[in-house]
Design a protein around this motif. Structure first.
Motif, PDB file in Angstrom:
ATOM      1  N   UNK A  42       8.490   8.725   5.135  1.00 21.19           N
ATOM      2  CA  UNK A  42       8.943   7.342   5.320  1.00 21.19           C
ATOM      3  C   UNK A  42       7.761   6.421   5.592  1.00 21.19           C
ATOM      4  N   UNK A  43       6.828   6.892   6.438  1.00 24.27           N
ATOM      5  CA  UNK A  43       5.604   6.114   6.680  1.00 24.27           C
ATOM      6  C   UNK A  43       4.811   5.950   5.383  1.00 24.27           C
ATOM      7  N   UNK A  44       4.695   7.044   4.646  1.00 21.10           N
ATOM      8  CA  UNK A  44       3.925   7.025   3.402  1.00 21.10           C
ATOM      9  C   UNK A  44       4.497   6.018   2.410  1.00 21.10           C
ATOM     10  N   UNK A  45       5.811   6.060   2.224  1.00 24.53           N
ATOM     11  CA  UNK A  45       6.438   5.161   1.245  1.00 24.53           C
ATOM     12  C   UNK A  45       6.425   3.707   1.704  1.00 24.53           C
ATOM     13  N   UNK A  46       6.538   3.494   3.009  1.00 20.65           N
ATOM     14  CA  UNK A  46       6.398   2.121   3.515  1.00 20.65           C
ATOM     15  C   UNK A  46       4.996   1.598   3.237  1.00 20.65           C
ATOM     16  N   UNK A  47       3.994   2.443   3.442  1.00 20.39           N
ATOM     17  CA  UNK A  47       2.620   2.046   3.137  1.00 20.39           C
ATOM     18  C   UNK A  47       2.450   1.673   1.680  1.00 20.39           C
ATOM     19  N   UNK A  48       3.063   2.460   0.803  1.00 22.42           N
ATOM     20  CA  UNK A  48       2.969   2.194  -0.640  1.00 22.42           C
ATOM     21  C   UNK A  48       3.606   0.845  -0.984  1.00 22.42           C
ATOM     22  N   UNK A  49       4.767   0.565  -0.407  1.00 19.74           N
ATOM     23  CA  UNK A  49       5.442  -0.709  -0.684  1.00 19.74           C
ATOM     24  C   UNK A  49       4.581  -1.881  -0.234  1.00 19.74           C
ATOM     25  N   UNK A  51       1.380  -1.924   0.235  1.00 19.11           N
ATOM     26  CA  UNK A  51       0.176  -1.980  -0.596  1.00 19.11           C
ATOM     27  C   UNK A  51       0.473  -2.690  -1.914  1.00 19.11           C
ATOM     28  N   UNK A  52       1.633  -2.391  -2.506  1.00 20.35           N
ATOM     29  CA  UNK A  52       2.023  -3.055  -3.754  1.00 20.35           C
ATOM     30  C   UNK A  52       2.229  -4.547  -3.543  1.00 20.35           C
ATOM     31  N   UNK A  53       2.662  -4.913  -2.331  1.00 19.61           N
ATOM     32  CA  UNK A  53       2.852  -6.330  -2.004  1.00 19.61           C
ATOM     33  C   UNK A  53       1.547  -6.987  -1.565  1.00 19.61           C
ATOM     34  N   UNK A  54       0.473  -6.211  -1.618  1.00 16.86           N
ATOM     35  CA  UNK A  54      -0.876  -6.690  -1.259  1.00 16.86           C
ATOM     36  C   UNK A  54      -1.011  -7.001   0.235  1.00 16.86           C
ATOM     37  N   UNK A  55      -0.149  -6.410   1.026  1.00 13.73           N
ATOM     38  CA  UNK A  55      -0.255  -6.537   2.484  1.00 13.73           C
ATOM     39  C   UNK A  55      -0.923  -5.254   2.992  1.00 13.73           C
ATOM     40  N   UNK A  56      -2.239  -5.200   2.857  1.00 12.35           N
ATOM     41  CA  UNK A  56      -2.949  -3.961   3.159  1.00 12.35           C
ATOM     42  C   UNK A  56      -3.144  -3.742   4.658  1.00 12.35           C
ATOM     43  N   UNK A  57      -2.993  -4.783   5.447  1.00 10.95           N
ATOM     44  CA  UNK A  57      -3.045  -4.598   6.905  1.00 10.95           C
ATOM     45  C   UNK A  57      -1.860  -3.730   7.340  1.00 10.95           C
ATOM     46  N   UNK A  58      -0.651  -4.119   6.913  1.00  7.90           N
ATOM     47  CA  UNK A  58       0.527  -3.315   7.248  1.00  7.90           C
ATOM     48  C   UNK A  58       0.475  -1.955   6.556  1.00  7.90           C
ATOM     49  N   UNK A  59      -0.030  -1.933   5.337  1.00  7.51           N
ATOM     50  CA  UNK A  59      -0.112  -0.668   4.604  1.00  7.51           C
ATOM     51  C   UNK A  59      -0.946   0.350   5.371  1.00  7.51           C
ATOM     52  N   UNK A  60      -2.100  -0.092   5.899  1.00  9.38           N
ATOM     53  CA  UNK A  60      -2.957   0.846   6.630  1.00  9.38           C
ATOM     54  C   UNK A  60      -2.279   1.339   7.904  1.00  9.38           C
ATOM     55  N   UNK A  61      -1.458   0.504   8.514  1.00  9.37           N
ATOM     56  CA  UNK A  61      -0.749   0.927   9.729  1.00  9.37           C
ATOM     57  C   UNK A  61       0.204   2.080   9.432  1.00  9.37           C
ATOM     58  N   UNK A  62       0.940   1.974   8.334  1.00  6.36           N
ATOM     59  CA  UNK A  62       1.885   3.035   7.988  1.00  6.36           C
ATOM     60  C   UNK A  62       1.169   4.260   7.416  1.00  6.36           C
ATOM     61  N   UNK A  63       0.143   4.025   6.591  1.00  8.81           N
ATOM     62  CA  UNK A  63      -0.615   5.166   6.069  1.00  8.81           C
ATOM     63  C   UNK A  63      -1.289   5.932   7.200  1.00  8.81           C
ATOM     64  N   UNK A  64      -1.746   5.208   8.217  1.00  9.69           N
ATOM     65  CA  UNK A  64      -2.398   5.846   9.358  1.00  9.69           C
ATOM     66  C   UNK A  64      -1.449   6.813  10.056  1.00  9.69           C
TER      67      UNK A  64
END
Length: 298
Positions: A42-49, A51-64
């Motif tokens: 769930x964290x991984x897929x949220x990060x992907x979403x 990232x696709x929206x170009x919100x890499x700050x939030x993406x890194x939080x979920x990928x982390x």
């Protein structure tokens, strides 16, 4: 809620995501996390979403979070890409190297490391990681093109020509790299082969006369390394051509102070005109260079 219920929610979220309903998918992934904070997918897929929206700050939080729970090459690469987009290059390097610890032949990690080290002007490591890709996949388009331009920009012409020949054999039709190939042939003194190649391109290749217009179309997104090199070369070409034209203007006022270009300068001018979409001028200077070379050899 039991594992089956969590999995059912996850399957629904994936379907929503695939159907383009990202907001609904995000809400369901977040609901899954509230129920089971260890469900890394769930964290991984949220990060992907994000990232696709170009919100890499939030993406890194979920990928982390995904990396903490389930460290593997995929999650390490995902967070590395988002850090790269945020221009946090050292963090990106760290996670890319972690990804390679899990999967040493992971081509995308090698390529992104090469790109970062090129940005950092670390020639040694740029070459190492591009070469790694070619070792893993000898026909890799991006790595062959990237190495060809890497060697060309550093005047390592035999190595560049070797990579260009491999690239163009596998992926013919790239007019920009054929121009570079022609230039290298001339720089090595093979003016006849260079002129033959340029004549053929001028006759048959529509992209030859419109370099500026076809630059973007000639490359896919994955060819960033070679494309960035060509952008630099194009920029330098415009600057040098402007300087040469200014020199010509001054020569009209003081012709005794103007000296004609030597063979190598003429060849350089030929390429400058090619990159600026003027094949007629380019051929004139190429012929001039060849004649000058022949005169010095007699």
């Amino acid at each position: 809620m039991g594992a089956e219920g969590i999995q059912s929610w996850f399957n629904d979220a994936v379907r929503l995501e695939k159907s383009g309903q990202s907001d609904e998918a995000k809400r369901l992934y977040e609901k899954i996390i509230q129920e089971d904070s260890g469900f890394y997918l769930a964290y991984q897929n949220l990060g992907v979403i994000y990232a696709k929206e170009n919100d890499h700050v939030k993406a890194t939080q979920f990928f982390s979070q995904a990396v903490k729970i389930h460290p593997d090459f995929k999650n390490c690469y995902n967070i590395a890409v988002s850090f790269f987009r945020l221009k946090e290059l050292e963090k990106s390097i760290h996670f890319l190297k972690q990804a390679l610890k899990f999967e040493k032949k992971f081509v995308l990690a090698h390529l992104l490391l090469a790109q970062i080290y090129q940005i950092n002007e670390n020639d040694e490591k740029t070459e190492v990681y591009l070469t790694n890709v070619v070792k893993i996949d000898p026909n890799h388009k991006t790595a062959l093109g990237g190495l060809a331009m890497f060697y060309y920009e550093r005047n390592r012409y035999p190595e560049s020509l070797k990579m260009l020949e491999r690239y163009l054999l596998l992926y013919p039709g790239n007019s920009q790299l054929r121009l570079i190939q022609s230039d290298i042939l001339a720089k090595q003194g093979n003016y006849k082969a260079s002129a033959t190649l340029l004549t053929e391109m001028a006759t048959h290749d529509s992209g030859f006369v419109s370099f500026n217009q076809t630059l973007e179309k000639a490359w896919g997104e994955e060819d960033t390394l070679a494309q960035e090199s060509l952008h630099r070369i194009q920029g330098n070409a415009k600057k040098k051509l402007k300087e040469f034209k200014a020199k010509l203007e001054l020569s009209r006022e003081n012709p005794e102070e103007f000296s004609p270009p030597d063979p190598q300068e003429a060849m350089d001018l030929s390429l400058l005109y090619l990159f600026n979409g003027n094949p007629e001028k380019a051929m004139q200077y190429l012929v001039f260079a060849q004649k000058m070379k022949e005169n010095t050899e007699t």
